[in-house]
Write an enzyme that holds these catalytic residues in place. Sequence first.
Site, PDB file in Angstrom:
ATOM      1  N   HIS A  28       0.847  -1.243  -0.124  1.00 11.66           N
ATOM      2  CA  HIS A  28      -0.029   0.111  -0.210  1.00 11.66           C
ATOM      3  C   HIS A  28       0.790   1.240  -0.115  1.00 11.66           C
ATOM      4  CE1 HIS A  28      -3.499   2.640   1.194  1.00 11.66           C
ATOM      5  NE2 HIS A  28      -2.741   3.309   1.558  1.00 11.66           N
ATOM      6  N   ASP A  87     -14.890   1.864   6.969  1.00 13.68           N
ATOM      7  CA  ASP A  87     -13.875   2.646   6.749  1.00 13.68           C
ATOM      8  C   ASP A  87     -14.472   3.820   5.777  1.00 13.68           C
ATOM      9  OD1 ASP A  87     -11.202   3.887   6.357  1.00 13.68           O
ATOM     10  OD2 ASP A  87     -11.284   3.272   4.251  1.00 13.68           O
ATOM     11  N   ARG A 135     -14.599  12.036   8.166  1.00  6.72           N
ATOM     12  CA  ARG A 135     -13.428  12.665   8.314  1.00  6.72           C
ATOM     13  C   ARG A 135     -13.035  13.680   7.220  1.00  6.72           C
ATOM     14  NH1 ARG A 135      -9.650   8.114   7.965  1.00  6.72           N
ATOM     15  NH2 ARG A 135      -7.765   9.590   8.237  1.00  6.72           N
ATOM     16  N   SER A 158      -7.629   3.222   8.805  1.00  4.04           N
ATOM     17  CA  SER A 158      -8.417   3.156   7.706  1.00  4.04           C
ATOM     18  C   SER A 158      -7.442   2.136   6.685  1.00  4.04           C
ATOM     19  CB  SER A 158      -8.270   4.714   7.088  1.00  4.04           C
ATOM     20  OG  SER A 158      -8.838   4.893   5.974  1.00  4.04           O
ATOM     21  N   LYS A 161      -8.790  -1.993   5.708  1.00  3.70           N
ATOM     22  CA  LYS A 161      -8.938  -2.665   4.389  1.00  3.70           C
ATOM     23  C   LYS A 161      -7.887  -3.630   3.928  1.00  3.70           C
ATOM     24  CE  LYS A 161      -8.674   1.611   2.973  1.00  3.70           C
ATOM     25  NZ  LYS A 161      -8.802   3.213   2.731  1.00  3.70           N
TER      26      LYS A 161
HETATM   27  N1  URA Z   1      -5.661   6.462   2.673  1.00  2.47           N
HETATM   28  C1  URA Z   1      -6.614   5.650   3.183  1.00  2.47           C
HETATM   29  O1  URA Z   1      -6.844   4.838   2.692  1.00  2.47           O
HETATM   30  N2  URA Z   1      -7.180   6.131   4.488  1.00  2.47           N
HETATM   31  C2  URA Z   1      -6.612   7.364   4.956  1.00  2.47           C
HETATM   32  O2  URA Z   1      -7.132   7.976   5.980  1.00  2.47           O
HETATM   33  C3  URA Z   1      -5.551   8.327   4.188  1.00  2.47           C
HETATM   34  C4  URA Z   1      -5.046   7.713   3.088  1.00  2.47           C
END
Ligand code: URA
Length: 428
Positions: free
Chosen positions: A86, A165, A172, A187, A191
């Site tokens: 990621h 999320d 947010r 977050s 995932k």
């Molecule tokens: N990427 C994400 O998936 N979540 C965040 O909060 C910030 C960047």
Amino acid sequence: MASTRATVELIADKRRGRVLAPGEIRRLVDGYLQGQIAEAQMASWLMAVCWRGLTAAELQELTAAMAESGGRLELSGLSGPTVDKHSTGGVGDKVSLVLVPLMASLGCFVPQLSGRALGTTGGTLDKLESIPGFRCELSSSEILRVVREVGCVIAAASPELAPADRRLYALRDSTATVQSIPLIASSIVSKKVAEGVQCLLFDVKVGSGALMPDISGARRLAVTLAELASGFQIRAAAMVTAMDQPLGRAVGNALEVTEALDVLSGGGPPDLRALVLEEARELLLLSGHTADPSEALDSGAARERFNAMVRAQGGAPEAPLPLGVRLATLDAPRSGFLSRLDAGAIGLAAWRLGSGRSAPSEPVDPVAGVMCLAKQGAAVERRQPLLELWGRPGQDPGSALLALKRAVRVGSSPPPPRPVVLEHAAGD
Ligand code: URA
């Protein structure tokens, strides 16, 4: 047993910097998803977290509650390790387009669930969708089929994966609570836990084109991500990498796919190839697999795997990519050394040309973008073209050019060399 204290007490406790009892954060998340906790209350709690942070145990509980709010990919029965990476996102960051098929060509399985562009950093899915016919919106069974058949897939996360999320991120975004290390970490990791991979590498970008502008924040996020993922029995590591200038030379959807194909064929810009190889080696280490990633790029094995993935997702890998026209160039104002090639300003210019979006429903233009003809440290001559703006015939590049003018500085001596990979962090 979880307490049954009123929601307002949980908000007040976090505002005072107190640690919530086990079970209380899960109750908040579940209650919010079930409509028992108001948007305003959740927003207040998130703001309190921004100021006060979370303990490691609280963060683990928040992430678990988010990951378990939906389904999980069922990846069992594959004949090799499942891996993914990621990136926190950057300008010209097309690493996934190369790394995902590369790892599959080395015997790993990569089910990458990715996102779209929002703001000035690009989205992997938007880039891939510039390939004629390519489909990112796959059902969970299609995702699994492509992973089994090809070894890799890059698709949109289905709404059933970590739905908490989606809700929390939107809240947010509208309440200025994105910039919080525990909230970002929960977050991202929720995932990836739902994705179900065994090994995970985080690429935390730092610089003007990144979510984290300074090294201390990037370092803290890198360590937090790696430790948090390890708590879910994922073998995890993190790297902090430079995003003060764009990665590679191309910024923009189809332009970036073309550059990724160059790297997949053994060429491409040295900084991009170096980062891909470093990430591949990290993932190989985590998975205990031994292979030579540079050989897989040079032999065409990774490129073949990319083509197979594109075909399996409905795309035509041999079809020409959409190509715009060169709208303008920005030249060196004097002779010297390129000491600044600001990623944030270049990302903004590409976005103004149409490569990104400002609301989730907006389309992106596959042909819009910026090409960097020189990188930081290069010796340049006065009036030498440094940047090209690409778009549609007749498009006015004025506002993009304005953004680009801030991007470049030419100094009389070369800037100190700066590696792409700045630091490494490991999980527990
Ligand atoms: N990427 C994400 O998936 N979540 C965040 O909060 C910030 C960047």
